[in-house]
Motif scaffolding. Structure first.
Motif, PDB file in Angstrom:
ATOM      1  N   SER A 167       5.228  -8.132  -7.107  1.00  0.00           N
ATOM      2  CA  SER A 167       5.300  -6.676  -7.224  1.00  0.00           C
ATOM      3  C   SER A 167       6.750  -6.285  -7.129  1.00  0.00           C
ATOM      4  CB  SER A 167       4.562  -5.993  -6.083  1.00  0.00           C
ATOM      5  OG  SER A 167       3.217  -6.375  -6.032  1.00  0.00           O
TER       6      SER A 167
ATOM      7  N   SER B 277      10.197  -1.761  -4.892  1.00  0.00           N
ATOM      8  CA  SER B 277       9.982  -0.316  -4.678  1.00  0.00           C
ATOM      9  C   SER B 277       8.478  -0.009  -4.606  1.00  0.00           C
ATOM     10  CB  SER B 277      10.656   0.504  -5.769  1.00  0.00           C
ATOM     11  OG  SER B 277      10.110   0.150  -7.029  1.00  0.00           O
ATOM     12  N   ASP B 278       7.673  -0.698  -5.439  1.00  0.00           N
ATOM     13  CA  ASP B 278       6.222  -0.509  -5.374  1.00  0.00           C
ATOM     14  C   ASP B 278       5.683  -1.018  -4.031  1.00  0.00           C
ATOM     15  OD1 ASP B 278       6.308   0.491  -7.921  1.00  0.00           O
ATOM     16  OD2 ASP B 278       5.559  -1.349  -8.879  1.00  0.00           O
ATOM     17  N   TYR B 279       6.221  -2.163  -3.600  1.00  0.00           N
ATOM     18  CA  TYR B 279       5.809  -2.731  -2.310  1.00  0.00           C
ATOM     19  C   TYR B 279       6.140  -1.756  -1.180  1.00  0.00           C
ATOM     20  CZ  TYR B 279       6.078  -5.562   1.908  1.00  0.00           C
ATOM     21  OH  TYR B 279       5.936  -6.030   3.195  1.00  0.00           O
ATOM     22  N   LEU B 280       7.340  -1.172  -1.207  1.00  0.00           N
ATOM     23  CA  LEU B 280       7.725  -0.205  -0.175  1.00  0.00           C
ATOM     24  C   LEU B 280       6.812   1.028  -0.217  1.00  0.00           C
ATOM     25  CD1 LEU B 280      11.632  -0.254  -0.159  1.00  0.00           C
ATOM     26  CD2 LEU B 280      10.065  -1.192   1.526  1.00  0.00           C
ATOM     27  N   GLY B 281       6.479   1.478  -1.411  1.00  0.00           N
ATOM     28  CA  GLY B 281       5.568   2.624  -1.543  1.00  0.00           C
ATOM     29  C   GLY B 281       4.203   2.315  -0.951  1.00  0.00           C
ATOM     30  N   LYS B 282       3.723   1.111  -1.270  1.00  0.00           N
ATOM     31  CA  LYS B 282       2.427   0.684  -0.737  1.00  0.00           C
ATOM     32  C   LYS B 282       2.486   0.596   0.790  1.00  0.00           C
ATOM     33  CE  LYS B 282      -0.685  -3.297  -0.883  1.00  0.00           C
ATOM     34  NZ  LYS B 282      -0.837  -4.657  -1.354  1.00  0.00           N
ATOM     35  N   CYS B 283       3.569   0.044   1.333  1.00  0.00           N
ATOM     36  CA  CYS B 283       3.729  -0.061   2.789  1.00  0.00           C
ATOM     37  C   CYS B 283       3.802   1.326   3.429  1.00  0.00           C
ATOM     38  CB  CYS B 283       4.992  -0.851   3.139  1.00  0.00           C
ATOM     39  SG  CYS B 283       4.833  -2.622   2.825  1.00  0.00           S
ATOM     40  N   THR B 284       4.481   2.243   2.763  1.00  0.00           N
ATOM     41  CA  THR B 284       4.588   3.608   3.280  1.00  0.00           C
ATOM     42  C   THR B 284       3.211   4.263   3.338  1.00  0.00           C
ATOM     43  OG1 THR B 284       6.819   3.804   2.373  1.00  0.00           O
ATOM     44  CG2 THR B 284       5.684   5.852   2.937  1.00  0.00           C
ATOM     45  N   ILE B 285       2.418   4.090   2.263  1.00  0.00           N
ATOM     46  CA  ILE B 285       1.061   4.658   2.236  1.00  0.00           C
ATOM     47  C   ILE B 285       0.209   4.040   3.335  1.00  0.00           C
ATOM     48  CG2 ILE B 285      -1.068   4.737   0.880  1.00  0.00           C
ATOM     49  CD1 ILE B 285       0.744   5.030  -1.623  1.00  0.00           C
TER      50      ILE B 285
ATOM     51  N   LYS C 232       1.324   5.415   6.688  1.00  0.00           N
ATOM     52  CA  LYS C 232       0.850   6.785   6.898  1.00  0.00           C
ATOM     53  C   LYS C 232      -0.647   6.796   7.198  1.00  0.00           C
ATOM     54  CE  LYS C 232       4.325   9.206   4.170  1.00  0.00           C
ATOM     55  NZ  LYS C 232       4.603  10.009   2.969  1.00  0.00           N
TER      56      LYS C 232
END
Length: 186
Positions: A45, A48-56, A59
């Motif tokens: 992945s 940036s997608d991985y970071l977005g997924k981790c952020t979601i 949260k």
């Protein structure tokens, strides 16, 4: 902390920025890691997608923790309310028990007084009956001016009111025991 790791880049190849994330190996990869290791058959992945997924995910985890904390507080309040209600019921039960004890003791005293009164009445009536029998024997033996009038007529004796005394006491015991079987001893 995450920003510090981002600015440091790859831990194997210093100074190289992270580009990809290997979902199979669970590793962050720079371009040099991609070229030198065998990740071409793995699911990759963009970083940036991985970071977005981790952020979601973070949260969502935070939301669940807050929800759990809120439910815990509600459960604590409910438990405290139950505790207050229990303590109030307990206090009321002590008052009821004390009242019942007073009533029970009063009933025991009443029972004892009633039995004493019945015993006294029985003794009095037996004495009166014995006195009447003595008077009748004396009349029979000594004669009495009214004896001629009484000859041939049956003599009626008034029976004492307490000839059924034993049965009355048993009935009294049963009545009292039925009123409060767990507090009045037999």
């Amino acid at each position: 902390e995450m920003n510090d790791k981002l600015s440091q880049g790859c831990t194997k190849h210093l100074g190289q920025p992270i580009q990809e994330y290997c979902d199979d190996c669970k590793q962050l990869l720079c371009l040099q890691c991609l070229a030198t290791t065998n990740h071409y058959e793995h699911q990759l992945s963009k970083y940036s997608d991985y970071l977005g997924k981790c952020t979601i995910e973070a949260k969502d985890c935070l939301r669940r923790v807050r929800n759990l904390a809120q439910r815990t507080q509600e459960a604590r309040r409910t438990l405290m309310n139950y505790k207050k209600k229990y303590e109030e019921c307990y206090r009321q039960s002590l008052v009821v028990l004390e009242s019942f004890t007073i009533v029970s003791n009063g009933m025991k005293e009443w029972k004892e007084k009633t039995i004493d009164n019945l015993e006294n009445r029985k003794e009095l009536q037996w004495r009166q009956l014995e006195e009447r029998i003595l008077v009748l024997k004396k009349i029979r033996e000594e004669g009495h001016p009214l004896q001629q009038k009484m000859v041939g007529r049956p003599i009626e004796l008034m029976l004492p009111e307490v000839l059924f005394f034993k049965q009355e006491i048993e009935n009294l015991h049963k009545t009292i025991q039925e009123l409060s079987p767990s507090y009045i001893s037999r």
